[in-house]
Design an enzyme around this catalytic site. Structure first.
Site, PDB file in Angstrom:
ATOM      1  N   GLY A 204     -13.902  33.873  28.719  1.00  0.00           N
ATOM      2  CA  GLY A 204     -15.104  34.593  28.275  1.00  0.00           C
ATOM      3  C   GLY A 204     -14.943  35.616  29.361  1.00  0.00           C
ATOM      4  O   GLY A 204     -15.102  36.545  30.235  1.00  0.00           O
TER       5      GLY A 204
ATOM      6  N   HIS B  89     -27.557  30.426  44.374  1.00  0.00           N
ATOM      7  CA  HIS B  89     -26.944  31.356  44.121  1.00  0.00           C
ATOM      8  C   HIS B  89     -28.501  32.289  42.995  1.00  0.00           C
ATOM      9  O   HIS B  89     -28.539  31.561  41.557  1.00  0.00           O
ATOM     10  CB  HIS B  89     -25.813  31.247  42.914  1.00  0.00           C
ATOM     11  CG  HIS B  89     -25.956  33.030  42.412  1.00  0.00           C
ATOM     12  ND1 HIS B  89     -25.500  34.637  43.309  1.00  0.00           N
ATOM     13  CD2 HIS B  89     -25.852  33.682  41.376  1.00  0.00           C
ATOM     14  CE1 HIS B  89     -25.946  35.649  43.121  1.00  0.00           C
ATOM     15  NE2 HIS B  89     -25.537  34.555  41.322  1.00  0.00           N
TER      16      HIS B  89
HETATM   17  P1  NAD Z   1     -21.129  38.497  28.412  1.00  0.00           P
HETATM   18  O1  NAD Z   1     -22.925  38.212  27.441  1.00  0.00           O
HETATM   19  O2  NAD Z   1     -20.649  40.095  28.246  1.00  0.00           O
HETATM   20  O3  NAD Z   1     -19.662  37.758  28.150  1.00  0.00           O
HETATM   21  C1  NAD Z   1     -20.185  36.457  27.752  1.00  0.00           C
HETATM   22  C2  NAD Z   1     -18.756  36.290  26.994  1.00  0.00           C
HETATM   23  O4  NAD Z   1     -18.734  34.846  26.773  1.00  0.00           O
HETATM   24  C3  NAD Z   1     -19.082  36.625  25.829  1.00  0.00           C
HETATM   25  O5  NAD Z   1     -18.286  38.318  25.607  1.00  0.00           O
HETATM   26  C4  NAD Z   1     -18.983  35.405  24.897  1.00  0.00           C
HETATM   27  O6  NAD Z   1     -18.578  36.060  23.620  1.00  0.00           O
HETATM   28  C5  NAD Z   1     -18.284  34.455  25.501  1.00  0.00           C
HETATM   29  N1  NAD Z   1     -18.497  33.040  25.122  1.00  0.00           N
HETATM   30  C6  NAD Z   1     -19.367  32.586  24.719  1.00  0.00           C
HETATM   31  N2  NAD Z   1     -18.760  31.612  24.750  1.00  0.00           N
HETATM   32  C7  NAD Z   1     -18.008  31.153  25.228  1.00  0.00           C
HETATM   33  C8  NAD Z   1     -16.775  30.242  24.564  1.00  0.00           C
HETATM   34  N3  NAD Z   1     -17.808  28.783  24.322  1.00  0.00           N
HETATM   35  N4  NAD Z   1     -15.525  30.254  25.248  1.00  0.00           N
HETATM   36  C9  NAD Z   1     -15.443  31.356  25.695  1.00  0.00           C
HETATM   37  N5  NAD Z   1     -16.246  32.893  25.718  1.00  0.00           N
HETATM   38  C10 NAD Z   1     -17.166  32.032  25.050  1.00  0.00           C
HETATM   39  O7  NAD Z   1     -22.023  38.234  30.511  1.00  0.00           O
HETATM   40  P2  NAD Z   1     -21.568  38.515  31.231  1.00  0.00           P
HETATM   41  O8  NAD Z   1     -22.210  39.751  31.833  1.00  0.00           O
HETATM   42  O9  NAD Z   1     -19.847  39.076  31.722  1.00  0.00           O
HETATM   43  O10 NAD Z   1     -21.893  37.609  32.310  1.00  0.00           O
HETATM   44  C11 NAD Z   1     -21.281  35.541  31.520  1.00  0.00           C
HETATM   45  C12 NAD Z   1     -22.198  35.194  32.898  1.00  0.00           C
HETATM   46  O11 NAD Z   1     -22.090  35.087  34.688  1.00  0.00           O
HETATM   47  C13 NAD Z   1     -22.871  34.783  32.566  1.00  0.00           C
HETATM   48  O12 NAD Z   1     -23.610  33.559  32.353  1.00  0.00           O
HETATM   49  C14 NAD Z   1     -24.053  35.430  33.898  1.00  0.00           C
HETATM   50  O13 NAD Z   1     -25.626  35.228  33.899  1.00  0.00           O
HETATM   51  C15 NAD Z   1     -23.149  35.676  34.086  1.00  0.00           C
HETATM   52  N6  NAD Z   1     -22.849  35.757  35.969  1.00  0.00           N
HETATM   53  C16 NAD Z   1     -22.637  34.781  37.478  1.00  0.00           C
HETATM   54  C17 NAD Z   1     -22.731  35.688  38.048  1.00  0.00           C
HETATM   55  C18 NAD Z   1     -23.150  35.644  39.463  1.00  0.00           C
HETATM   56  O14 NAD Z   1     -22.404  35.780  40.956  1.00  0.00           O
HETATM   57  N7  NAD Z   1     -21.668  34.015  39.576  1.00  0.00           N
HETATM   58  C19 NAD Z   1     -22.657  37.204  37.907  1.00  0.00           C
HETATM   59  C20 NAD Z   1     -22.273  38.021  37.050  1.00  0.00           C
HETATM   60  C21 NAD Z   1     -23.193  37.286  35.749  1.00  0.00           C
END
Ligand code: NAD
Length: 301
Positions: A9, A174
């Site tokens: 991702g 979280h």
């Molecule tokens: P984003 O939309 O910018 O990136 C997500 C990426 O995942 C995209 O590039 C997409 O193409 C890719 N993706 C989707 N399905 C996939 C698969 N099957 N295999 C490989 N890649 C795949 O989102 P982001 O802002 O980078 O956030 C990513 C995730 O992390 C979200 O679920 C968000 O809520 C979470 N997040 C968690 C925290 C935390 O503290 N736990 C903080 C920020 C974001």
């Protein structure tokens, strides 16, 4: 043996985390995967250029065959939270993605430690644990390290101390039911009791600052990135450092069969042990409520 970290991702959080880990020279190799191939190639080339003037990490993109032998796999794949939207509504959609990714990690890198970021992270980390079938010590979710950064920052704003002088932790979900441990706050090593009014201000500031980030730039990036960097460093450098991480419980805190943020010791084996802290009554009630919310969502997905 070479240390490899795989990133699955490469969106906002994944790409900045790959950059931060590569330039910290914490691993010999960083492998990047995403379903969006153009985005992946773009990030991969951009990162490789940024590393061209220095010795250290080699960063490249690939597919699941390239993740073999990873020390750590960081999963930032999936849809993100939008302003005003509770993380729990993302659960169903992201559970499918995390299940697929977990099965691929199991197949191609069975010895890895997995750090889950995908939200709702406690539920997704449980899904990841089930999908990989790995020992629970090797599957942990990042959420409460970031919450604890925010807690320290908010306390510093309210009482006027430096964030670096404050020790303060958040446990539980979280998400909206997180449990900031006011009973354990210390400033310059001494216990600090905040007034009810100060506690309310701190709690309000944690929520409003997070909402502001989501509203104004679409999502948090630098905070979660730094949280992952700390976790990865603690594991690779075998620091045996205490951090609150989402972890599958088997009786600790009177809970089992869910993943929830608790204080754990991180080292070369992943979670080396769980710390069972004594909570005050209000914190205990909030933690229980938090666990019920997570368990409820796990039941649904
Ligand atoms: P984003 O939309 O910018 O990136 C997500 C990426 O995942 C995209 O590039 C997409 O193409 C890719 N993706 C989707 N399905 C996939 C698969 N099957 N295999 C490989 N890649 C795949 O989102 P982001 O802002 O980078 O956030 C990513 C995730 O992390 C979200 O679920 C968000 O809520 C979470 N997040 C968690 C925290 C935390 O503290 N736990 C903080 C920020 C974001």
């Amino acid at each position: 043996m070479k240390t490899k970290i795989s990133m699955i991702g490469m969106g906002n959080v994944g790409s900045v985390t790959a950059y931060a880990l590569a330039h910290k020279k914490i691993a010999d190799e960083i492998v990047m995967l995403d379903v969006l191939k153009d985005l992946l190639e773009g990030h991969s080339l951009d990162l490789a250029h940024s590393l061209a003037w220095e010795e250290g990490t080699r960063a490249y993109h690939g597919d699941y065959t390239d993740i073999d032998g990873s020390r750590i796999v960081v999963v930032c794949a999936g849809a993100g939270r939008r302003s005003g939207l509770n993380r729990l509504v993302l659960a169903e959609q992201n559970a499918k993605i995390v299940t697929e990714i977990g099965a691929s990690i199991k197949k191609h890198s069975p010895g890895a430690i997995v750090i889950t970021l995908t939200n709702p992270v406690d539920v997704m980390n449980y899904v990841m644990w089930r999908a990989t079938g790995f020992p629970r010590e090797k599957v942990l979710g990042q959420g409460n390290v970031l919450d604890s950064f925010r807690f320290r920052w908010a306390i510093s704003q309210v009482i006027g101390a430096k964030p670096s002088e404050i020790e303060a932790f958040v446990i539980g979900e979280h998400g909206n039911s997180k449990v900031p441990l006011f009973s354990k706050v210390t400033v310059r090593g001494k216990p600090k009791e905040l007034t009810i009014e100060e506690r309310m201000k701190v709690t309000e500031l944690i929520e409003s600052s997070n909402e502001t980030i989501i509203k104004k730039k679409g999502g948090t990036v630098f905070g979660p990135t730094q949280a992952i960097v700390r976790m990865v460093d603690a594991i690779i450098s075998d620091k045996k450092e205490m951090m609150p991480c989402s972890f599958v419980l088997k009786g600790e805190y009177g809970l089992k069969d869910l993943s929830i943020g608790v204080p754990v010791i991180l080292g070369r084996n992943g979670v080396e042990s769980v710390e069972e802290w004594t909570l005050d009554h209000a914190e205990e009630v909030s933690f229980k409520r938090s666990s019920e919310l997570i368990q409820d969502t796990i039941g649904k997905v």
